[in-house]
Design a protein around this motif. Structure first.
Motif, PDB file in Angstrom:
ATOM      1  N   VAL A  11       1.307  -1.261  -0.068  1.00  0.00           N
ATOM      2  CA  VAL A  11      -0.242   0.363  -0.128  1.00  0.00           C
ATOM      3  C   VAL A  11       0.860   1.603   0.453  1.00  0.00           C
ATOM      4  CG1 VAL A  11      -1.666   0.640   0.726  1.00  0.00           C
ATOM      5  CG2 VAL A  11      -1.014  -1.183   1.801  1.00  0.00           C
ATOM      6  N   THR A 243     -13.495  -1.041   2.414  1.00  0.00           N
ATOM      7  CA  THR A 243     -12.324  -0.392   1.286  1.00  0.00           C
ATOM      8  C   THR A 243     -10.649  -0.481   1.659  1.00  0.00           C
ATOM      9  OG1 THR A 243     -14.508   0.045  -0.656  1.00  0.00           O
ATOM     10  CG2 THR A 243     -11.870  -0.231  -1.595  1.00  0.00           C
ATOM     11  N   LEU A 247      -7.846  -2.049   1.464  1.00  0.00           N
ATOM     12  CA  LEU A 247      -6.474  -2.209   1.044  1.00  0.00           C
ATOM     13  C   LEU A 247      -5.583  -1.578   1.637  1.00  0.00           C
ATOM     14  CD1 LEU A 247      -6.495  -0.626  -1.853  1.00  0.00           C
ATOM     15  CD2 LEU A 247      -7.618   1.499  -0.920  1.00  0.00           C
ATOM     16  N   THR A 262      -3.935   1.129   7.532  1.00  0.00           N
ATOM     17  CA  THR A 262      -5.453   1.272   7.091  1.00  0.00           C
ATOM     18  C   THR A 262      -5.292   2.619   7.264  1.00  0.00           C
ATOM     19  OG1 THR A 262      -6.433   0.165   8.713  1.00  0.00           O
ATOM     20  CG2 THR A 262      -7.467   1.726   8.517  1.00  0.00           C
ATOM     21  N   ALA A 265      -4.007   3.343   3.601  1.00  0.00           N
ATOM     22  CA  ALA A 265      -4.574   3.200   2.761  1.00  0.00           C
ATOM     23  C   ALA A 265      -6.075   4.139   2.368  1.00  0.00           C
ATOM     24  CB  ALA A 265      -5.651   1.639   2.953  1.00  0.00           C
ATOM     25  N   TYR A 269      -6.561   6.066  -1.062  1.00  0.00           N
ATOM     26  CA  TYR A 269      -8.219   5.658  -1.380  1.00  0.00           C
ATOM     27  C   TYR A 269      -8.667   7.265  -1.783  1.00  0.00           C
ATOM     28  CZ  TYR A 269     -12.831   4.698  -1.430  1.00  0.00           C
ATOM     29  OH  TYR A 269     -14.534   3.936  -1.952  1.00  0.00           O
ATOM     30  N   ILE A 293     -11.421  -0.719  -8.026  1.00  0.00           N
ATOM     31  CA  ILE A 293     -10.823  -0.497  -6.567  1.00  0.00           C
ATOM     32  C   ILE A 293     -11.076  -1.347  -5.785  1.00  0.00           C
ATOM     33  CG2 ILE A 293      -9.615   0.910  -4.675  1.00  0.00           C
ATOM     34  CD1 ILE A 293      -8.979   3.490  -7.001  1.00  0.00           C
ATOM     35  N   ALA A 297      -9.094  -4.597  -4.420  1.00  0.00           N
ATOM     36  CA  ALA A 297      -8.229  -4.711  -2.942  1.00  0.00           C
ATOM     37  C   ALA A 297      -9.160  -6.186  -2.301  1.00  0.00           C
ATOM     38  CB  ALA A 297      -9.346  -3.286  -2.314  1.00  0.00           C
ATOM     39  N   PHE A 300      -6.492  -8.344  -4.223  1.00  0.00           N
ATOM     40  CA  PHE A 300      -5.108  -8.786  -3.837  1.00  0.00           C
ATOM     41  C   PHE A 300      -4.778  -9.007  -2.545  1.00  0.00           C
ATOM     42  CE2 PHE A 300      -2.081  -5.634  -0.833  1.00  0.00           C
ATOM     43  CZ  PHE A 300      -1.545  -5.539  -1.754  1.00  0.00           C
ATOM     44  N   ASP A 301      -6.353  -9.840  -1.479  1.00  0.00           N
ATOM     45  CA  ASP A 301      -6.311 -10.312  -0.513  1.00  0.00           C
ATOM     46  C   ASP A 301      -5.406 -10.868  -0.943  1.00  0.00           C
ATOM     47  OD1 ASP A 301      -6.762 -10.946   1.944  1.00  0.00           O
ATOM     48  OD2 ASP A 301      -8.456 -11.020   2.920  1.00  0.00           O
TER      49      ASP A 301
END
Lengths: 322, 499
Positions: A11, A243, A247, A262, A265, A269, A293, A297, A300-301
């Motif tokens: 990130v 999100t 993210l 966070t 992120a 964002y 996005i 996200a 991405f996980d």
């Protein structure tokens, strides 16, 4: 052997790259006013995302926070006319606390799934926000209050300072207090928690109360920035917050996550949204973009998990060979 | 007729350990053939191979003169085999009739719609034949355990299989239902079906079986006509040789009673359970699967409630509403389900070991867990139990089973405990770590802790424990001192005999 964990720092790398490109290419991006507005935007949703990080680490989520934000905002703005700023802030916080407590009690003690419970409060709280002042917006005029949303200290926007302080406090709670450990343990294995004598219901309920309080702080900032409280504010707030958390690399499966990520992120964002505005991307296309996005996200996980799986396997092999 | 089913040199390994080793025997057509053995003897594994759930690593199965390659449940059904498993395979959200015909849907109308009424009627026919009084349109989730078991039997029979395997079908049934099952087995035999019957209960086996095969530690022991055997002989065949005790170890048990349990009862789970635990004693709990001993211990620890009875801790009556209260009073509990209810897989070794002790740790400013103190606790336990890991912040799921188990033990030992309840402390652990855990138990007993240990493996129980109580069907059926220990006696009590 120390390897740089790419997944964990992805990130912040993306943020640096994005800011680097934008600084080079776009003059209006690098103005102080624009950067300030990014940080303000990041903070208003980011603060709620901090609470959401706790909830998601615990293995749940909360859909009601947008409605809760509107409701707490209406209460606060309504009280401000008659009672003054400090009691109004207290009432707003109390509204968030009570809403979170209701969610928490239903989920933890009546064992209703969080999805159903918060979907229910999502509708009811939004309706209550409309009922509160017959669907009318309440204007806030108190200059001290508006400063919370628009002011700066030493060039740093006040909302972002609040965001950072809260993030630091919550990071300590998550990592170095008994309660934070219990939250993470819950996301790992609720069964093991019960055997270890952890009061799982209390831990769960408290996390939703914390979520409510974070939402109330978000509500203060949103209301102060707009100089009014309106019942239809923050329609997609819960998705934005979720999100940001995802993210930031917090796993939807629970058990792991980072407050620091966070925060990053949230800034990322808001930056993306800001860039799209700067290039005059149509509002509908912006939504398409944000949707992508969100999807990215989430995948991405899974992509991260895939790589983590490969890494774990090789690590396991080396350990077993010791 | 003779050799209808020929099992030849069947082997199966799990993680490098033999569950079955070159097992061969024959089963005659139209007979009731019992397969017996202790926990872990390989009975269920063999039946799962016949049922197509597992594939054998070696050997062959010949049915009716033809070698069969059973690779899946479908293959197995194709050979005319139907299996009633120990665990239920019913779908709770479907009706009885839907479950019975789950793989064998009756004829459909031209639109492909199942004729519901016809299905219910067909189900009723089977249920009536078996004298099972259950409405075919009732949802399975609303049935009692024994009714579910009977439906499971009906489901197996609806397939009209030639060979019916019953894997401990009576574990959940009451006496009346067992009697009815015996009738059903007799009826099936008359129709010429072949039945392979697995049970721990000697009485049923002698009532029904024509032939008995005994397995021990995954190996074939003997096959004999039931009429030529006595119960004592079967037990002797199942047990094999006696195990050696750790006789060189002194017994630390004192006269002081730490825990006293009186008439503990939870309806349909356990009944009138009474026992005492002394200071420094290692009390073993023996019994077969589903005998209720884990439930009794979980109830004492506060994981679930009980209907009546009393628990005394050092003479004071206690009743724990949750495990937190039990822990406060110095009782700790080691689960037998390490993977799902023990470790916190995505947390570090350090966080796993301190998760309980952090509550009582002295904290900076009243809330801040000091990293150095936490590291100190891990170090203490690492040295005490010789735990191996790469770094304290390594995730616990990377450790071997033995090291994970040591972390779980350490989690409890960091508290000040008087009583340690352990379910299967050596499950899924290699031999070396197993020995270390035995010596840990002796050390804790020497220091005056009272230990209750559940072992499924009787060899371990006999080796480690000072005294044992044996459970059968939720009751204590026997109590043995170290001098009286022998596998035959324990097994006799565990099978519900001799109490």
């Amino acid at each position: 052997m120390k390897k740089i964990n790419l997944g964990r720092h992805a990130v912040i790398l993306i943020l640096i790259v994005l800011w680097g490109i934008m600084f080079a290419l776009n003059e209006s991006f690098r103005t102080g006013a624009n950067l300030g507005s990014i940080l303000r935007e990041a903070s208003s949703t980011g603060i709620a995302a901090l609470g959401m990080t706790f909830i998601i680490i615990m293995g749940d989520f909360d859909l009601s926070i947008g409605s809760m934000l509107a409701f707490a905002g209406m209460i606060m703005a309504g009280c401000m006319e008659n009672m003054g700023i400090v009691p109004a802030l207290i009432m707003g916080a109390a509204a968030g606390l009570v809403c979170g407590l209701i969610n928490g009690i239903i989920i933890a003690y009546f064992r209703v799934p969080a999805f159903i419970t918060t979907l229910g409060t999502y509708y009811s709280l939004r309706a209550l926000a409309y009922i509160f002042n017959d669907a009318n917006t309440i204007i806030c005029t108190d200059t001290a209050f508006l400063k919370i949303g628009t002011g700066s200290i030493a060039g740093i926007p006040i909302p972002f300072l609040i965001f950072l302080v809260l993030a630091a406090v919550l990071a300590v709670i998550l990592n170095r207090t008994t309660y934070g450990r219990h939250v993470r343990a819950m996301g790992n294995s609720e069964k093991a928690c019960r055997i270890s004598g952890i009061d799982t219901k209390k831990v769960k309920c408290a996390a939703f109360v914390l979520m409510g309080l974070c939402t109330a702080v978000s509500s203060v900032i949103v209301t102060a920035r707009q100089a009014c409280a309106s019942p239809d504010v923050a329609a997609n707030f819960h998705f934005d917050a979720i999100t940001m958390v995802v993210l930031g690399g917090t796993k939807m499966t629970g058990g792991e996550g980072s407050i620091f990520n966070t925060v990053i992120a949230a800034v990322l964002y808001a930056s993306v949204s800001n860039c799209l505005n700067l290039y005059h991307v149509d509002a509908q296309w912006q939504r398409v973009c944000m949707g992508l996005i969100l999807l990215a996200a989430f995948s991405f996980d899974f992509i991260q998990k895939h790589f983590a799986g490969l890494r774990e396997r090789s690590q396991k092999k080396t350990i077993q060979s010791i | 007729m003779g050799n209808y089913i020929q099992i030849r040199d069947i082997s199966k390994k799990f993680y490098g350990v033999y569950a079955l080793k070159n097992v061969s025997f024959d089963i005659a057509r139209g007979s009731v053939h019992a397969v017996m053995g202790e926990n872990g003897a390989g009975k269920s594994t063999l039946m799962k191979i016949l049922g197509g759930v597992y594939q054998a690593d070696g050997g062959s199965i010949i049915i009716d003169g033809k070698e069969r390659n059973i690779r899946s449940v479908q293959d197995s059904a194709g050979c005319g085999i139907s299996v009633i498993y120990q665990e239920f395979n019913l779908v709770p959200e479907l009706t009885v009739a839907e479950n019975i015909f789950i793989s064998d849907v009756p004829k459909k109308t031209f639109l492909g719609i199942v004729e519901k009424k016809k299905r219910s009627d067909n189900a009723r026919k089977i249920l009536d034949m078996l004298e099972i009084h259950v409405d075919p349109d009732e949802f399975v989730k609303n049935l009692s355990v024994s009714e579910k078991q009977m439906v499971e039997i009906a489901k197996a029979l609806s397939l009209n299989a030639e060979i019916i395997i019953m894997d401990e079908p009576t574990a959940a049934l009451n006496e009346e239902e067992v009697r009815r099952l015996e009738e059903i087995v007799g009826m099936l035999k008359k129709e010429g079906k072949t039945i392979i019957y697995i049970s721990h209960r000697l009485k049923e086996v002698f009532d029904m079986a024509d032939t008995v095969t005994v397995l021990r530690n995954g190996e074939y022991v003997d096959t004999r006509p039931a009429a030529e055997l006595t119960e004592a002989e079967v037990i002797r065949l199942m047990v094999g040789h006696d195990v050696v005790q750790d006789t060189d170890r002194p017994v630390y048990a004192s006269e002081d009673v730490l825990l006293k349990v009186e008439d503990l009862t939870l309806k349909n789970v356990f009944e009138s359970v009474s026992f005492e635990l002394h200071k420094g004693e290692i009390l073993g709990m023996a019994g077969l699967m589903g005998c209720g001993r884990e439930e009794v211990l979980s109830a004492i620890y506060g994981l679930f409630g009980y209907d009546s009875g009393k628990v005394f801790l050092e003479g004071k009556e206690v009743r724990f509403k949750n495990s937190g209260e039990a822990i406060e009073q110095g009782i700790c509990f080691l689960t037998d389900d390490r993977k799902d209810a023990g470790i916190f897989p995505r947390m570090s070794v350090e966080e796993n070991i301190t998760i309980m002790s952090i509550r009582h740790m002295k904290k900076k400013w009243g809330f801040y867990i000091s990293p150095s103190q936490e590291a100190g606790q891990l170090k203490k336990m690492t040295e005490f139990m010789n735990i191996k890991y790469a770094r304290p912040e390594q995730k616990i799921s990377y450790l071997s089973g033995g090291n994970q188990q040591k972390v779980l033990l350490g989690r409890d030992l960091l508290l000040d405990n008087k009583i340690f309840i352990m379910l299967e402390p050596t499950r899924g652990i290699d031999v070396g770590a197993r020995e270390e855990i035995y010596s840990l138990l002796y050390q804790l007993a020497r220091d005056g802790m009272g230990i209750i240990a559940v072992f499924s493996d009787m060899n371990e129980l006999i080796r480690v424990c000072d005294r044992a109580v044996v459970f059968c069907d939720g009751r204590i059926t026997g109590s043995l001192t170290k001098e009286e220990f022998n596998k035959e006696k324990i097994l006799t009590y565990a099978a519900g005999k001799g109490a």
